[in-house]
Motif scaffolding. Sequence first.
Motif, PDB file in Angstrom:
ATOM      1  N   PHE B  22      37.453  22.706  42.932  1.00 30.16           N
ATOM      2  CA  PHE B  22      38.149  23.802  42.236  1.00 30.16           C
ATOM      3  C   PHE B  22      37.127  24.813  41.705  1.00 30.16           C
ATOM      4  O   PHE B  22      37.287  26.026  41.873  1.00 30.16           O
ATOM      5  CB  PHE B  22      38.991  23.216  41.092  1.00 30.16           C
ATOM      6  N   GLY B  23      36.057  24.298  41.117  1.00 32.77           N
ATOM      7  CA  GLY B  23      35.015  25.165  40.554  1.00 32.77           C
ATOM      8  C   GLY B  23      34.375  26.044  41.626  1.00 32.77           C
ATOM      9  O   GLY B  23      34.211  27.256  41.435  1.00 32.77           O
ATOM     10  N   TYR B  24      34.055  25.440  42.775  1.00 27.86           N
ATOM     11  CA  TYR B  24      33.407  26.218  43.836  1.00 27.86           C
ATOM     12  C   TYR B  24      34.366  27.216  44.475  1.00 27.86           C
ATOM     13  O   TYR B  24      33.953  28.304  44.875  1.00 27.86           O
ATOM     14  CB  TYR B  24      32.792  25.290  44.889  1.00 27.86           C
ATOM     15  N   LEU B  25      35.641  26.836  44.539  1.00 27.25           N
ATOM     16  CA  LEU B  25      36.627  27.769  45.099  1.00 27.25           C
ATOM     17  C   LEU B  25      36.747  29.000  44.191  1.00 27.25           C
ATOM     18  O   LEU B  25      36.690  30.143  44.662  1.00 27.25           O
ATOM     19  CB  LEU B  25      37.984  27.068  45.255  1.00 27.25           C
ATOM     20  N   VAL B  26      36.877  28.753  42.890  1.00 29.79           N
ATOM     21  CA  VAL B  26      36.992  29.865  41.926  1.00 29.79           C
ATOM     22  C   VAL B  26      35.706  30.710  41.958  1.00 29.79           C
ATOM     23  O   VAL B  26      35.762  31.949  42.028  1.00 29.79           O
ATOM     24  CB  VAL B  26      37.275  29.322  40.498  1.00 29.79           C
ATOM     25  N   GLY B  27      34.552  29.999  41.925  1.00 23.96           N
ATOM     26  CA  GLY B  27      33.268  30.712  41.948  1.00 23.96           C
ATOM     27  C   GLY B  27      33.118  31.541  43.218  1.00 23.96           C
ATOM     28  O   GLY B  27      32.650  32.695  43.178  1.00 23.96           O
ATOM     29  N   GLY B  28      33.533  30.980  44.349  1.00 25.19           N
ATOM     30  CA  GLY B  28      33.418  31.675  45.637  1.00 25.19           C
ATOM     31  C   GLY B  28      34.295  32.907  45.687  1.00 25.19           C
ATOM     32  O   GLY B  28      33.863  33.981  46.124  1.00 25.19           O
ATOM     33  N   LEU B  29      35.543  32.757  45.211  1.00 23.52           N
ATOM     34  CA  LEU B  29      36.464  33.898  45.234  1.00 23.52           C
ATOM     35  C   LEU B  29      35.982  35.001  44.290  1.00 23.52           C
ATOM     36  O   LEU B  29      36.064  36.197  44.620  1.00 23.52           O
ATOM     37  CB  LEU B  29      37.889  33.448  44.869  1.00 23.52           C
ATOM     38  N   ALA B  30      35.469  34.593  43.132  1.00 21.20           N
ATOM     39  CA  ALA B  30      34.945  35.584  42.182  1.00 21.20           C
ATOM     40  C   ALA B  30      33.743  36.317  42.800  1.00 21.20           C
ATOM     41  O   ALA B  30      33.635  37.556  42.673  1.00 21.20           O
ATOM     42  CB  ALA B  30      34.526  34.884  40.880  1.00 21.20           C
ATOM     43  N   SER B  31      32.877  35.576  43.497  1.00 24.47           N
ATOM     44  CA  SER B  31      31.710  36.202  44.140  1.00 24.47           C
ATOM     45  C   SER B  31      32.158  37.203  45.202  1.00 24.47           C
ATOM     46  O   SER B  31      31.592  38.306  45.310  1.00 24.47           O
ATOM     47  CB  SER B  31      30.830  35.149  44.812  1.00 24.47           C
ATOM     48  N   ALA B  32      33.166  36.790  45.991  1.00 24.14           N
ATOM     49  CA  ALA B  32      33.672  37.690  47.043  1.00 24.14           C
ATOM     50  C   ALA B  32      34.243  38.963  46.416  1.00 24.14           C
ATOM     51  O   ALA B  32      34.041  40.071  46.940  1.00 24.14           O
ATOM     52  CB  ALA B  32      34.731  36.974  47.869  1.00 24.14           C
ATOM     53  N   ALA B  33      34.922  38.813  45.277  1.00 25.75           N
ATOM     54  CA  ALA B  33      35.500  39.984  44.591  1.00 25.75           C
ATOM     55  C   ALA B  33      34.387  40.920  44.109  1.00 25.75           C
ATOM     56  O   ALA B  33      34.473  42.141  44.278  1.00 25.75           O
ATOM     57  CB  ALA B  33      36.363  39.519  43.424  1.00 25.75           C
ATOM     58  N   VAL B  34      33.322  40.337  43.547  1.00 23.17           N
ATOM     59  CA  VAL B  34      32.187  41.153  43.069  1.00 23.17           C
ATOM     60  C   VAL B  34      31.540  41.880  44.259  1.00 23.17           C
ATOM     61  O   VAL B  34      31.199  43.069  44.172  1.00 23.17           O
ATOM     62  CB  VAL B  34      31.148  40.261  42.335  1.00 23.17           C
ATOM     63  N   ALA B  35      31.400  41.147  45.376  1.00 20.20           N
ATOM     64  CA  ALA B  35      30.756  41.740  46.564  1.00 20.20           C
ATOM     65  C   ALA B  35      31.527  42.946  47.085  1.00 20.20           C
ATOM     66  O   ALA B  35      30.945  43.829  47.730  1.00 20.20           O
ATOM     67  CB  ALA B  35      30.628  40.679  47.658  1.00 20.20           C
ATOM     68  N   CYS B  36      32.826  42.999  46.826  1.00 21.54           N
ATOM     69  CA  CYS B  36      33.658  44.089  47.351  1.00 21.54           C
ATOM     70  C   CYS B  36      33.804  45.252  46.371  1.00 21.54           C
ATOM     71  O   CYS B  36      34.536  46.210  46.645  1.00 21.54           O
ATOM     72  CB  CYS B  36      35.027  43.560  47.733  1.00 21.54           C
ATOM     73  N   LEU B  37      33.149  45.161  45.221  1.00 19.89           N
ATOM     74  CA  LEU B  37      33.227  46.283  44.266  1.00 19.89           C
ATOM     75  C   LEU B  37      32.561  47.511  44.897  1.00 19.89           C
ATOM     76  O   LEU B  37      31.581  47.385  45.627  1.00 19.89           O
ATOM     77  CB  LEU B  37      32.528  45.905  42.954  1.00 19.89           C
ATOM     78  N   PRO B  38      33.097  48.693  44.631  1.00 22.42           N
ATOM     79  CA  PRO B  38      32.562  49.902  45.272  1.00 22.42           C
ATOM     80  C   PRO B  38      31.240  50.358  44.648  1.00 22.42           C
ATOM     81  O   PRO B  38      31.152  51.439  44.073  1.00 22.42           O
ATOM     82  CB  PRO B  38      33.678  50.925  45.047  1.00 22.42           C
ATOM     83  N   ASN B  39      30.258  49.528  44.728  1.00 24.34           N
ATOM     84  CA  ASN B  39      28.962  49.806  44.113  1.00 24.34           C
ATOM     85  C   ASN B  39      27.918  48.974  44.860  1.00 24.34           C
ATOM     86  O   ASN B  39      28.120  47.774  45.064  1.00 24.34           O
ATOM     87  CB  ASN B  39      29.049  49.372  42.628  1.00 24.34           C
ATOM     88  N   GLU B  40      26.838  49.607  45.294  1.00 18.00           N
ATOM     89  CA  GLU B  40      25.870  48.910  46.149  1.00 18.00           C
ATOM     90  C   GLU B  40      25.238  47.705  45.435  1.00 18.00           C
ATOM     91  O   GLU B  40      25.097  46.627  46.026  1.00 18.00           O
ATOM     92  CB  GLU B  40      24.766  49.874  46.588  1.00 18.00           C
ATOM     93  N   ALA B  41      24.901  47.901  44.145  1.00 21.05           N
ATOM     94  CA  ALA B  41      24.278  46.806  43.380  1.00 21.05           C
ATOM     95  C   ALA B  41      25.252  45.640  43.248  1.00 21.05           C
ATOM     96  O   ALA B  41      24.877  44.471  43.438  1.00 21.05           O
ATOM     97  CB  ALA B  41      23.860  47.297  42.010  1.00 21.05           C
ATOM     98  N   ALA B  42      26.510  45.967  42.958  1.00 20.39           N
ATOM     99  CA  ALA B  42      27.525  44.901  42.808  1.00 20.39           C
ATOM    100  C   ALA B  42      27.699  44.170  44.138  1.00 20.39           C
ATOM    101  O   ALA B  42      27.827  42.945  44.175  1.00 20.39           O
ATOM    102  CB  ALA B  42      28.852  45.498  42.357  1.00 20.39           C
ATOM    103  N   GLY B  43      27.694  44.921  45.226  1.00 18.46           N
ATOM    104  CA  GLY B  43      27.830  44.322  46.557  1.00 18.46           C
ATOM    105  C   GLY B  43      26.696  43.336  46.821  1.00 18.46           C
ATOM    106  O   GLY B  43      26.925  42.228  47.305  1.00 18.46           O
ATOM    107  N   PHE B  44      25.466  43.743  46.443  1.00 20.83           N
ATOM    108  CA  PHE B  44      24.302  42.886  46.661  1.00 20.83           C
ATOM    109  C   PHE B  44      24.399  41.624  45.791  1.00 20.83           C
ATOM    110  O   PHE B  44      24.199  40.501  46.266  1.00 20.83           O
ATOM    111  CB  PHE B  44      23.021  43.674  46.341  1.00 20.83           C
ATOM    112  N   ILE B  45      24.752  41.851  44.506  1.00 22.04           N
ATOM    113  CA  ILE B  45      24.866  40.694  43.583  1.00 22.04           C
ATOM    114  C   ILE B  45      25.951  39.737  44.087  1.00 22.04           C
ATOM    115  O   ILE B  45      25.772  38.516  44.107  1.00 22.04           O
ATOM    116  CB  ILE B  45      25.160  41.177  42.142  1.00 22.04           C
ATOM    117  N   GLY B  46      27.080  40.321  44.494  1.00 26.27           N
ATOM    118  CA  GLY B  46      28.187  39.490  45.003  1.00 26.27           C
ATOM    119  C   GLY B  46      27.740  38.664  46.198  1.00 26.27           C
ATOM    120  O   GLY B  46      28.071  37.479  46.312  1.00 26.27           O
TER     121      GLY B  46
END
Lengths: 307, 224
Positions: B22-46
Amino acid sequence: MSAVLDPPLGAIAAASLRGVSKTYRHFHLRDIDLEFATGTVNGLIGPNGAGKSTIMRIMMGLVRPDRGTVAMLGRPASSSESSAKREIGYFSEDMRLYKAETIAFHMQFVRSLFPDWDERYAEELLDRFGLIAKQKIKGLSQGQRVKALLLLVLARRPKLLILDEPTNGLDPVAKQEVLSELMQTVKDEARTIVYSSHHTQDIEQICDTITFVDRGRVIASDDRDGFLNGWRRFRLQAPGSWVPPQIAGLRAEASFGNLRVMTIDRYRPDVEEQLEASGATLEGSEAMTLEEIFLATVTRGREECRR
Amino acid sequence: MNAQAIRILFLKDLFLSRWPLFGYLVGGLASAAVACLPNEAAGFIGFIMMVTVTIAAGIHLIGVLLLAESADMTRTFVMSLPISLLDYSVAKIAVVLVTFLIPWAGMLASLMVMVFVIPEAKPGVLPFLVMVFLFMLAGFCLQLITAVITESVGWTIVVVVLGNVLLNVFLKELREQPSISSLIESETLRWPPLALQIISVEFAAICVALGVAVLFQLRRKDLA
């Protein structure tokens, strides 16, 4: 030495090992021949590291022997064969349950694999052992952990029980509770138990037949009464020039001045007469405990190996 | 092979790994969401977060489901039940793989959806993401084989570290390939031959690794 106990007439072997050997880097199990008749309680006694657990793991198919054959309830024991295990209950002192889960979780898991799981008996055992189904394994004491494992084994009503040091680390009360439950179990004459321990008193209390194991070998095997009635220790007064008579089964002899102590393993009522006829004065003879018999057998076996 | 026993073992392990999963699923989905933010730095961090979640999930799930069972002696308990070595091996490898695939597939699927849903996203990046995710899956399968063969936390960590280094080399090499690097900023989705070749090799490596893991487990002589 290896030993095969003849099963009683008409009895079918619940388990048999023929010429079983297994080599590890620092341990060899050699030419084990054993047969456990249906409906008997069989004890394996040996010091730590003697090979009892390895024998039991081979019987369960958890360890593959290098040589020899093993049959359990008429079927071959191997890691690829699971049908025999449906009717076998195995307990090992180093076996662990999932720490973070409850007893109820384990009961549910085992029940799902055993159609003959006896829920009423499991509830009874919970009560008798003072266990709480919702209790997590990590919160159990050593005695409770052993009882929980035994509950999981006994409630499936196995035809053959293989118990590897089940009373190790238990306090006297918990030990007695466990042994009493096992005694109840063997009231069913179709049930067979193979029980290993280095506590000879436990074995003496519940077993019909006894096998001594030391350094990877079977060094003696007999029924309990055969051991207990066959072994005797004699205390004699005899002069220094005394020549001991030839007595069958003389296992050990020690002198303390004129006092002689002789141990024999094939006692017959005429032994006392033989000793007195030889010129010695018999001060007393005593039956030996299973522990003393075991120690004498191991000591003799090791001396023979050294020669 | 006993399908019923395999199902029971699989469900048992799935239950045992429910919280990390459950933890990795939530963490993974949150990371994917961060990666899709319209910002290059956020995309890299995600992206870095996704790689981290994938690596952590792999080593943790192998540890919880495979290595711990041998170290904690719970395997002796399981193998005392009417289960053959084949049932045990198939169930164990399947559950380790599935528990890893849940956050892995969750991340990849959410990225795929977001690439097509978010107006600023470039769909051309998709083959690049698929190649990277399959590389991480292949790396996980390699860790799985190592864990099955050695039953050692130490050796498994060595392979994790090695996989992490190779991932960085792989990313660098991909970006240096003109046919691949041009995809990342592309508005159109294309599958160049090199990408298809890499994906085929990754699939083959995954299949071989899983086959070797099952075979090795079946050849094991002693289970306790």
